[in-house]
Design a protein around this motif. Structure first.
Motif, PDB file in Angstrom:
ATOM      1  N   ASP A   1      -0.748   0.777   9.260  1.00 30.95           N
ATOM      2  CA  ASP A   1      -1.946   1.114  10.016  1.00 30.95           C
ATOM      3  C   ASP A   1      -1.700   1.075  11.521  1.00 30.95           C
ATOM      4  N   ALA A   2      -0.695   0.289  11.945  1.00 33.13           N
ATOM      5  CA  ALA A   2      -0.424   0.242  13.383  1.00 33.13           C
ATOM      6  C   ALA A   2       0.157   1.558  13.893  1.00 33.13           C
ATOM      7  N   ASP A   3       0.668   2.370  12.982  1.00 29.35           N
ATOM      8  CA  ASP A   3       1.357   3.590  13.416  1.00 29.35           C
ATOM      9  C   ASP A   3       0.469   4.801  13.582  1.00 29.35           C
ATOM     10  N   ILE A   4      -0.803   4.679  13.248  1.00 28.02           N
ATOM     11  CA  ILE A   4      -1.621   5.888  13.287  1.00 28.02           C
ATOM     12  C   ILE A   4      -2.468   5.960  14.552  1.00 28.02           C
ATOM     13  N   PHE A   5      -2.233   5.016  15.469  1.00 33.44           N
ATOM     14  CA  PHE A   5      -3.034   5.068  16.688  1.00 33.44           C
ATOM     15  C   PHE A   5      -2.614   6.215  17.586  1.00 33.44           C
ATOM     16  N   LEU A   6      -3.584   6.959  18.070  1.00 33.81           N
ATOM     17  CA  LEU A   6      -3.308   8.090  18.955  1.00 33.81           C
ATOM     18  C   LEU A   6      -3.332   7.620  20.402  1.00 33.81           C
ATOM     19  N   ASN A   7      -4.313   6.802  20.743  1.00 32.18           N
ATOM     20  CA  ASN A   7      -4.416   6.294  22.102  1.00 32.18           C
ATOM     21  C   ASN A   7      -4.496   4.781  22.019  1.00 32.18           C
ATOM     22  N   SER A   8      -3.499   4.129  22.550  1.00 28.15           N
ATOM     23  CA  SER A   8      -3.509   2.671  22.522  1.00 28.15           C
ATOM     24  C   SER A   8      -4.458   2.177  23.596  1.00 28.15           C
TER      25      SER A   8
END
Ligand code: SRM
Ligand SMILES: Cc1cc2nc3c(=O)[nH]c(=O)nc-3n(C[C@H](O)[C@H](O)[C@H](O)COP(=O)(O)OP(=O)(O)OC[C@H]3O[C@@H](n4cnc5c(N)ncnc54)[C@H](O)[C@@H]3O)c2cc1C
Ligand code: SF4
Ligand code: FES
Lengths: 105, 868
Positions: free
Chosen positions: B99-106
């Motif tokens: 789930d940590a890998d699907i962030f578009l904008n941190s």
């Protein structure tokens, strides 16, 4: 800034490699570059938790062993788009001991 | 994470958890404006409600048009996170993606762009006269321009027993919309019950895109899944009954049960789910229900605040809410010209128009609606659909191809020589072309079948050339052919670089092949001109032959001396170290000065690093032959060291997984077997079949020959790994035709030698190098071929690339016929390497460097220093 933690003799770390230390509740990877100087970064890769101390290094970068994200040894910033690692102040004292300050720079 | 990976996590008590990196960013404090206090900010105040895919994209587009100079930006998001790629939730559910890998904008992105983000805060009301928004945490924020991007929520069809008497959703019932929904499902799937109990069962309500994705995802947690769908066939929004029937076959072949034309009337169970009741069929027992029966736009705030809402918030062609001057809406929560969209492609188009208008970059920009052409990968099946599902008028042409056994279905509807609809299942190779024909109303080939198949006509590459500039290549992220071409022209001449720059291929991933073709076409020549492409390693500007010559000429013996002598500015390069170490070991054998830091971690500790930082141990098991003693010893070691997973490998050995670094020396000592080199770029295994001693078909002693070959070449370094096989007859049970070197015994005591075969990331049948009479001759030619490969292949170039590059005729001339007089030299060099073999696992007695096996796992067992 605190006085720093003495992590013991520098020759625990072979030239060109890194070793991990638990310091003041933080996980720190300390590297000894081929020119003899030291660098310290947080030990856990922000990508998927790779062990940074097991990475391959040169004078500028460390490559995480799991998926080869690259991080600057000086700043902890990633050159491959990962989140940054924390960089720590690390030095050698007169007795060839590693002195690390955990207050992040 | 799947159940299996869980088991491979070490369990001994000194293994702490190190999950910090999986933790998602929580709510961030609002970032401070750069302006010193007291000075007045002349910029207009832009407020965005909804921090999902449309809201964040609209802000990105606004920033790209200089929006930061015009606006101070504040965003509200009901979900306590930055913005993530909702499309990828199916991959998170299945465990393919963390789930940590699907962030578009941190959260950094918001800070860097000076955006105040209220994450985890819901806006409840807008006062359109005084221009304030009211949030549920008491915040009242003024705006000059407002964007509503509240998206949708899952629709809960009416049925009994959905809720507990206290009014909350019954435990075990889930929706599938947010990252929290997904995590809860994963948690439920993994925590509850015991894997050894009866198999767990879930019912998914809804057989559309979302339902099928949910079903497939749950299956990967070992759960039995039933899909109940009220429509007559699956995915009826995208395709007609014939396509639906074939999709059903493909889905059922995955082991998912499908009930169409049926409705769930009740969820059973008093305090948690025990089953569902269907209208006209027997109850289904289950402990999990996922509701994926459609979505409803989030319009509460708009309705409460007196905006114009029909099915969704009604907007004009500038995405402005009807009758409002300063309020815009975008995404799934809008209704435009009567349409409400439920996919991302239209909202990318909306975001561009909105940004153009809001910033004044192009005030004439207008959104005229999207023609929906979807290309998706649903539960592993490729699905593309656009326009009509079937003929509607008598004069409509309908072309159908159906091949149920392969799960392939194609249907195209043509009206007045224009394509007005298409459905493709299981084979989407022609999608790019069809989408364009559909969007542009292109004239169609007379031979209609050419719409469906390439009939020896224009090949793939020409196909790419023919695509229009604005043809959409990546539908998930709305990337056109032109944007990709521009990225390449702008200097991204690698596929990965262009993908990073444009985000193409980073959604569902179904367009990756097309992206690659476009980039290669656009980069035409450019790639070849890049001199670095011919370097053996990136940090030393020499090709392999020149590099080897320079090393010999200058008498260099270590990796650091190569950098010092040959790299620009004598600079070391981490990315080049491993390749140089391998090359020099090959060239110099025992003359090589082995600097440990030049090795990859695997080669420093002679084991393969795993995702959690532990290692795997694969002892040598020559030719896949073992013995009672070996098996007993392995069993004892596994027991003594609490090995989390013991696994038979595809290479006919036994893998002990999850060994902490500090335990490696003891595990090797207890095993007292040599290394199997399952970690290195080196000779790995020889797979063998039973052979003539036992097998009733065997014509050669394949087991013997396999063991001999492995004994001779064990541990030899190479530019990439080498995997071999020997089969006792042409039935080829050891799969010799798909090995780097594969040997097959044929009638008459003869042996065929194949090289350059593969069955991994690529599949290639090896080329026949020679047929010889004698097993000894097999060993000689195998060694000579491998040495030629070692000296001439590029770093990481497997034989399956090397052999076709150099050509089998040339290789045969050198290796078999000795046309260049190299044979003796090759044989001697190989012999030197063979002679310098040393089992690396003997380093257990005498570690080569201080702390060689010290843990690097970020765990509490690290050497602690006293805190002063
Ligand atoms: C253990 C094993 C899977 C198993 O449980 O069966 C395995 C495990 C891994 N393989 Fe494999 N491969 C295994 C057999 C294969 C096979 C089948 C075979 O050898 O017959 C293939 C297809 C043939 C081939 O070699 O291409 C295979 C094709 C790959 C590839 C794709 C290579 C390619 O160029 O096509 C990779 C990725 C790579 O090497 O870059 C890979 C990489 C990996 C790595 C090393 C992943 C990595 O980079 O760390 C896995 C290590 C896990 C570990 O430490 O245990 N593995 N891998 C198999 C070990 C065989 C052995 O006894 O040594
Ligand atoms: C599992 C899954 C798979 C999908 N797969 C695909 C696919 O393969 N291809 C495709 O094209 N589309 C797919 N979609 C659809 C796609 O995700 C949506 O079209 C897209 O996310 C819509 O964007 P949006 O910004 O309009 O809504 P959202 O992304 O839902 O964003 C809306 C945000 O606003 C917030 N919000 C709502 N009300 C308020 C309020 N009052 N105050 C503050 N915040 C609020 C919500 O919490 C949410 O975060 C998929 C969707 C799901 C759930
Ligand atoms: S690399 Fe090999 S072992 Fe690892 S997951 Fe992929 S196929 Fe399996
Ligand atoms: S964990 Fe470090 S690069 Fe993936």
């Amino acid at each position: 800034m605190n006085a720093g933690f003495n992590l013991g003799p520098v020759d625990q770390i072979p030239f060109g490699e890194g070793r991990a230390f638990g310091v003041d509740g933080e996980q720190v990877a300390v590297f000894r570059l081929r020119d003899g100087s030291l660098r310290a970064l947080s030990a856990v890769c922000p990508h998927k938790g790779g062990p940074i101390a097991d990475g391959t290094i040169d004078q500028d970068l460390v490559l995480c062993p799991l998926h080869q994200n690259a991080f600057s040894l000086d700043t902890g910033c990633s050159t491959t788009g990962a989140e940054p690692l924390t960089s720590y102040d690390v030095q050698m004292d007169n007795h060839q001991n590693i002195i690390l300050r955990t207050a992040a720079r | 994470m799947t159940a299996v990976t869980d088991k491979t996590q070490p369990t001994s008590q000194h293994k702490g958890q190190h999950n910090a990196q999986h933790r998602l960013p929580g709510p961030v404090p609002a970032s401070k404006g750069k302006r010193p206090p007291g000075t007045r900010d002349a910029r207009r105040r832009l407020v965005v409600i909804g921090n999902g895919m449309a809201g964040a994209r609209a802000v990105e587009e606004i920033l790209a048009r200089g929006g930061a100079e015009q606006f101070t930006i504040t965003m509200f998001g009901d979900e306590p996170y930055g913005n993530y790629n909702r499309i990828m939730l199916s991959h998170v559910l299945s465990g393919e993606e963390s789930d940590a890998d699907i962030f578009l904008n941190s959260l950094h992105w918001y800070q860097d762009n000076n955006i105040t983000l209220h994450a985890g805060v819901r806006v409840e009301r807008i006062d359109r006269f005084t221009k304030y928004v009211f949030a549920n945490n008491g915040h009242v924020v003024p705006y000059d321009v407002l964007i509503i991007a509240t998206g949708s929520q899952s629709f809960m069809p009416p049925m009994d027993g959905l809720y507990t008497p206290s009014g909350s959703i019954k435990p075990g019932v889930f929706t599938f919309r947010t990252i929290d929904d997904t995590r809860n499902m994963v948690k439920h799937a993994q925590d509850e019950g015991h894997p050894s109990d009866r198999r767990r069962r879930a019912v998914v309500i809804g057989g559309g895109l979302l339902g099928l994705e949910a079903a497939r995802g749950l299956q990967s947690h070992g759960i039995d899944v039933d899909v109940v769908h009220s429509g007559g066939h699956l995915m009826n929004a995208q395709m007609g009954p014939d396509g639906g029937a074939i999709l059903r076959r493909s889905v059922e072949a995955l082991g998912i049960r499908v009930h169409t034309g049926s409705r769930t009337t009740a969820v059973l169970g008093t305090d948690k789910v025990t089953g569902v009741r269907l209208r006209d069929r027997p109850d289904i027992d289950c402990d999990m229900v996922v509701v994926a029966a459609g979505i409803r736009p989030n319009v509460d705030v708009a309705v409460l605040s007196g905006l114009h809402v029909e099915r969704a918030i009604v907007v004009d062609d500038q995405l402005r809410v009807v009758d409002e001057d300063d309020i815009y809406a975008v995404g799934e929560c809008v209704q435009h010209r009567g349409e409400v969209y439920g996919l991302v492609a239209p909202l990318w188009e909306q975001a561009v128009v909105l940004a153009n208008h809001v910033t004044g970059a192009d005030s004439a920009a207008a959104y005229l609606g999207s023609r929906i052409a979807t290309k998706l990968k649903v539960a592993g099946v490729e699905v593309a659909s656009m326009g009509l599902q079937g003929p509607e008028r008598e004069t409509d042409e309908h072309i159908v191809f159906s091949e149920p056994s392969r799960g392939v279905f194609k249907s195209i509807v043509i009206r007045d020589n224009k394509m007005v609809g298409a459905t493709l299942l299981g084979d989407s190779r022609k999608v790019a072309y069809l989408t364009q024909a559909f969007d542009k109303g292109l004239p169609l080939p007379e031979e209609r079948i050419a719409l469906m198949f390439d009939l020896g006509g224009p090949g793939e590459e020409q196909g790419v050339a023919e695509l229009n500039d604005d043809a959409q290549v990546c539908n998930c992220n709305g990337v056109s052919k032109k944007s990709l071409v521009d990225a390449v022209k702008g200097g991204c001449n690698t596929v990965a670089g262009a993908m990073d720059a444009t985000r193409a291929g980073k959604g569902c991933g179904s367009c990756k092949l097309l992206v690659k073709q476009v980039v290669e076409w656009a980069a035409d020549g450019d790639v070849a001109e890049d001199p670095a492409a011919s370097y053996y390693v990136p940090g030393v500007p020499l090709d392999k032959a020149s590099l080897m010559a320079a090393i010999r000429k200058q008498g260099l013996r270590s990796v650091s001396s190569v950098f010092a002598a040959l790299a620009p500015g004598s600079a070391e390069d981490a990315k080049s170290k491993m390749g140089l170490a391998s090359l020099m070991k090959m060239m110099l054998a025992d003359q090589y000065i082995d600097e440990r830091d030049a090795r990859f971690i695997n080669d420093r500790v002679h084991a393969n690093i795993q995702r959690d930082g532990t290692f795997s141990v694969v002892p040598q098991m020559k030719g896949g032959v073992t013995s009672v003693q070996q098996l007993r010893r392995i069993a004892d070691v596994a027991e003594k060291h609490n090995i989390p997973l013991i696994k038979l490998t595809g290479g006919q050995r036994i893998d002990l997984l999850g060994v902490p670094k500090e335990d490696l020396p003891q595990v090797w000592a207890d095993l007292d077997m040599p290394s199997g080199y399952a970690y290195g770029k080196s000779f790995r295994t020889v797979k063998t079949c039973v052979g003539k001693d036992f097998c009733r078909y065997g014509t050669g002693d394949s087991t013997r020959l396999g063991i001999d070959i492995e004994s001779r070449f064990q541990g030899i370094e190479a530019p990439a790994k080498l995997k071999l096989a020997v089969s006792g007859c042409p039935r080829n049970c050891a799969e010799s035709l798909v090995k780097d070197v594969g040997v097959v015994a044929v009638e008459g005591g003869r042996w065929e030698i194949y090289v350059g075969g593969a069955a991994g990331a690529h599949i290639r049948k090896g080329d026949l190098l020679a047929t010889v009479d004698d097993p000894e001759e097999v060993k000689v030619l195998t060694g000579r071929f491998m040495q030629y490969y070692r000296e001439n292949a590029n770093w990481l170039e497997r034989t399956y690339s090397f052999v076709p590059r150099v050509g089998i005729d040339h290789i045969r001339a050198v290796v078999v016929d000795d046309a260049e007089g190299l044979a003796d030299g090759l044989d001697a060099a190989m012999q030197a390497s063979v002679d310098s073999y040393m089992d690396p696992w003997t380093e257990r007695d005498d570690p080569l460097t201080p702390g060689q096996f010290r843990t690097s796992l970020p765990l509490t067992v690290l050497p602690q220093v006293p805190v002063r």
